[in-house]
Structures are given as structure tokens and as C-alpha cells.
Design an enzyme around this catalytic site. Structure first.
Site, PDB file in Angstrom:
ATOM      1  N   GLU A  35       7.497  -8.654  18.382  1.00  0.00           N
ATOM      2  CA  GLU A  35       6.372  -9.127  17.665  1.00  0.00           C
ATOM      3  C   GLU A  35       5.697  -8.096  16.809  1.00  0.00           C
ATOM      4  OE1 GLU A  35       4.510 -12.121  17.548  1.00  0.00           O
ATOM      5  OE2 GLU A  35       6.058 -13.040  18.377  1.00  0.00           O
ATOM      6  N   HIS A  37       7.375  -5.894  14.939  1.00  0.00           N
ATOM      7  CA  HIS A  37       7.930  -5.827  13.446  1.00  0.00           C
ATOM      8  C   HIS A  37       7.495  -7.027  13.024  1.00  0.00           C
ATOM      9  CE1 HIS A  37      11.514  -3.851  15.953  1.00  0.00           C
ATOM     10  NE2 HIS A  37      11.133  -3.078  14.878  1.00  0.00           N
ATOM     11  N   GLY A 147       4.092   0.835  11.397  1.00  0.00           N
ATOM     12  CA  GLY A 147       3.222   0.322  12.619  1.00  0.00           C
ATOM     13  C   GLY A 147       2.778   1.746  13.142  1.00  0.00           C
ATOM     14  N   SER A 185       8.641  -2.381  22.166  1.00  0.00           N
ATOM     15  CA  SER A 185       9.583  -1.389  21.583  1.00  0.00           C
ATOM     16  C   SER A 185      11.072  -2.214  21.858  1.00  0.00           C
ATOM     17  CB  SER A 185       9.535   0.110  22.166  1.00  0.00           C
ATOM     18  OG  SER A 185      10.718   0.678  21.837  1.00  0.00           O
TER      19      SER A 185
HETATM   20  P1  AMP Z   1      11.834   0.684  14.462  1.00  0.00           P
HETATM   21  O1  AMP Z   1      12.622  -0.419  14.321  1.00  0.00           O
HETATM   22  O2  AMP Z   1      11.365   0.928  16.061  1.00  0.00           O
HETATM   23  O3  AMP Z   1      12.238   1.803  13.582  1.00  0.00           O
HETATM   24  O4  AMP Z   1      10.262   0.255  13.808  1.00  0.00           O
HETATM   25  C1  AMP Z   1      10.026  -0.299  12.400  1.00  0.00           C
HETATM   26  C2  AMP Z   1       8.734  -0.338  12.147  1.00  0.00           C
HETATM   27  O5  AMP Z   1       8.043  -1.243  13.317  1.00  0.00           O
HETATM   28  C3  AMP Z   1       8.042   0.949  12.248  1.00  0.00           C
HETATM   29  O6  AMP Z   1       6.924   1.155  11.214  1.00  0.00           O
HETATM   30  C4  AMP Z   1       7.168   0.845  13.594  1.00  0.00           C
HETATM   31  O7  AMP Z   1       6.084   1.771  13.687  1.00  0.00           O
HETATM   32  C5  AMP Z   1       6.774  -0.478  13.586  1.00  0.00           C
HETATM   33  N1  AMP Z   1       6.717  -0.870  15.076  1.00  0.00           N
HETATM   34  C6  AMP Z   1       7.527  -0.467  16.151  1.00  0.00           C
HETATM   35  N2  AMP Z   1       6.939  -0.945  17.227  1.00  0.00           N
HETATM   36  C7  AMP Z   1       5.483  -1.433  16.877  1.00  0.00           C
HETATM   37  C8  AMP Z   1       4.368  -2.021  17.742  1.00  0.00           C
HETATM   38  N3  AMP Z   1       4.721  -2.194  19.119  1.00  0.00           N
HETATM   39  N4  AMP Z   1       3.546  -2.604  17.062  1.00  0.00           N
HETATM   40  C9  AMP Z   1       3.414  -2.371  15.828  1.00  0.00           C
HETATM   41  N5  AMP Z   1       4.462  -1.880  14.785  1.00  0.00           N
HETATM   42  C10 AMP Z   1       5.491  -1.522  15.772  1.00  0.00           C
END
Ligand code: AMP
Length: 287
Positions: A35, A37, A147, A185
Site C-alpha cells: 500500500e 508504494h 516515501g 515494507s
Molecule cells: P522501495 O521499493 O522500498 O525502494 O520503496 C520505493 C518508494 O516507496 C520509496 O520512496 C519509499 O520511501 C516508499 N515507501 C516504502 N515503504 C513505504 C511506506 N510504508 N509508506 C510510504 N512510502 C513507502
């Protein structure tokens, strides 16, 4: 939604959209969507005509002993999940396209990359900054959504965008949480049942800290002690760091003031979880 796998094809499609005057919103990710993402994608779509989401598990941001090989990947699941989200382009570049054999150029955002998570993950933010700079050149978006969950990443990328004059606006989206408070996450699937049951302690500890600050506590060491006690009392999590820093500069604070970032990193087994809150401390007026 179009799935695009090469930089050349992406450029052709986006050039056409830009010619038509469309605004491009971009969400860089490593996939295995949740959610959190999706909330970034909603934000991009709300502000822009075209939403581009990238999935790239960037090897340069993982240390030699980190979890690159066990990072969850499932493109079929991801594309099905965002099919209903109004995403226009899912961009999935190959390793060879992003880092050809002759690759030599890196971006090092000095100082702020080396504290907090960066202290324990040397080279991590160099990898992040490098890949995001490349993705920004590929997509050339008007808006990039990030995020708040990855607070240091936001600070590092804002600095890079300012220093290198990228013509992009950054939007920071609040952390999406499970009902029990655990920050969403992709790595949460690695938690065992017991670890998953204990993992909400990160947010519980942060909320306890916020409560104390709101009640008037201004000592950073006291707030950090409260957080550490909550973590060790209610879980078997191993603390990597707990920090109270200035939210803009990431400088450590002894006395909490201004916009404060309280951030932590906790291991449950091999799984490293991070979380944070930002508190704005208003100046008390002297009479
Ligand atoms: P990642 O796929 O973990 O590299 O994250 C991609 C983007 O999604 C990054 O900008 C993260 O900060 C954001 N993101 C990851 N987890 C969350 C979350 N729980 N709430 C909001 N944004 C998130």
C-alpha cells in the site's frame, strides 16, 4: 498500463507525451509492492497526467553482506497489483541497461549520506543517489514521489536534486502502516510469526517518544533511552541505532528543537526494519 523494458522505448513514449504537454509523475521503487508504494502512485497521478513507476532492484545500494539475493521480487504480482491503479507506464530496466559493463560514474552526496543508516550501510546512499539520478535522466519527470518511511533517502535525494539542478519537484508521502502500526515494507515478508508479532514495537516506541516530547521533554538522550527501553522490554529486536536529529540537516541534537527527526533501525533476526517520526517543536515565547 504499458510495461516498458528499455530506455530507448521509454524515451520514445515519454517524448510523445511531453510534446502533447502532459506532466510526468515518477515513482522509483524496487518492487514487491504494498500500500505504501500505491500511495506514492496515487500522489503522482493526482498531480500529473502520466504516472511512470520503475521497478529496479539496484545492486549498487546493497553492501556485500546485505540482502540483495533475498530481496523479494515478483513482477507478475506487481503488475497485476497496479493494473487498477491508473499507472500509465511500468518501467523495468535490465541490469545491463542501467549499468553496462563500462560503467564508472557515481554520485556521492557527502556528509548526510554517512550518518544514521549510512553509517551502517557504507555506500548505500551513493548507490541510491546514482540510480535515482540515472532514472531521473531516463524519465525526466516533472514530479518525483518519495516515501517518508525512508527519511534519510528523502534528505539525500532532495540535496542531490538541488545540487545538480535536476528540474524535478519532490513530493514526500506519509508512511503507510499496517493496522498495528508497523510501517509497510517489502522486507516484512521475511519476518517470522513471532518477529511479525513484535515488530509493531518500532512505532510503539516512536509514539511513546512523541508523547514525551509533547509533554515537554527536550533531552535527546532521555528520548533515545525511552525508545531503547520500549524496544528491549517488549521485543527481542536488536537495536542498530536510535537517533534524534535535525530533520533538514540530519545533524544530531542534544536538545530537541525545530523540526526533529527521530529515526531508528532494528534487526529482527536477519531482517532490518526502519521507521521514523518528525516532530515540530514550536519555540516557547519568552515573556
Ligand atoms: P522501495 O521499493 O522500498 O525502494 O520503496 C520505493 C518508494 O516507496 C520509496 O520512496 C519509499 O520511501 C516508499 N515507501 C516504502 N515503504 C513505504 C511506506 N510504508 N509508506 C510510504 N512510502 C513507502
Amino acid at each position: 498500463m504499458r510495461i516498458v523494458k528499455t530506455i530507448k522505448a521509454l524515451r520514445q513514449i515519454l517524448d510523445e507525451k511531453r510534446r502533447k504537454g502532459q506532466r510526468i509523475g515518477f515513482v522509483p521503487t524496487m518492487g514487491y509492492f504494498h500500500e505504501g508504494h500505491l500511495s506514492l502512485m496515487h500522489r503522482a497521478k493526482k498531480e500529473c497526467d502520466c504516472c511512470v513507476v520503475s521497478i529496479y532492484v539496484n545492486p549498487k545500494q546493497f553492501g556485500p553482506k546485505e540482502d540483495l539475493s533475498r530481496y523479494p521480487r515478483d513482477i507478475k504480482r506487481d503488475s497485476a497489483m497496479i493494473e487498477k491503479e491508473n499507472v500509465d507506464i511500468l518501467f523495468i530496466p535490465s541490469d545491463n541497461d542501467v549499468y553496462p559493463n563500462c560503467y564508472l560514474t557515481y554520485i556521492d552526496v557527502e556528509k548526510i549520506s554517512n550518518s544514521l543508516c549510512g553509517k551502517y550501510r557504507p555506500g548505500h546512499f551513493k548507490g541510491v543517489a546514482t540510480v535515482v539520478a540515472k532514472l531521473l535522466h531516463m524519465v525526466q519527470p516533472d514530479v518525483m514521489c518519495l516515501g517518508q518511511k525512508d527519511a534519510q533517502q528523502v534528505v539525500v535525494l532532495k540535496q542531490m536534486v538541488a545540487d545538480l539542478d535536476f528540474p524535478v519537484q519532490i513530493r514526500v508521502v506519509p508512511t503507510s502502516r499496517e493496522k498495528d502500526g508497523l510501517a509497510m515494507s517489502s522486507r516484512n515478508i521475511h519476518l517470522s510469526i513471532t518477529e511479525r508479532a513484535q515488530a509493531p514495537v518500532l512505532y510503539r516506541a516512536l509514539k511513546e517518544a512523541v508523547k514525551r516530547v509533547e509533554a515537554g521533554e527536550r533531552s535527546s538522550s532521555k528520548i533515545m533511552a525511552i525508545i531503547k527501553n520500549t524496544i528491549t522490554r517488549f521485543s527481542s529486536g536488536k537495536i542498530q541505532y536510535v537517533a534524534c536529529v535535525d530533520a533538514g540537516t540530519l545533524e544530531p541534537l542534544e536538545i530537541l528543537k525545530g523540526k526533529v527527526l527521530i529515526a531508528l533501525s532494528i534487526f529482527f533476526g536477519k531482517t532490518r526494519l526502519i521507521d521514523n517520526v518528525i516532530i515540530l517543536i514550536k519555540k516557547s515565547r519568552k515573556v
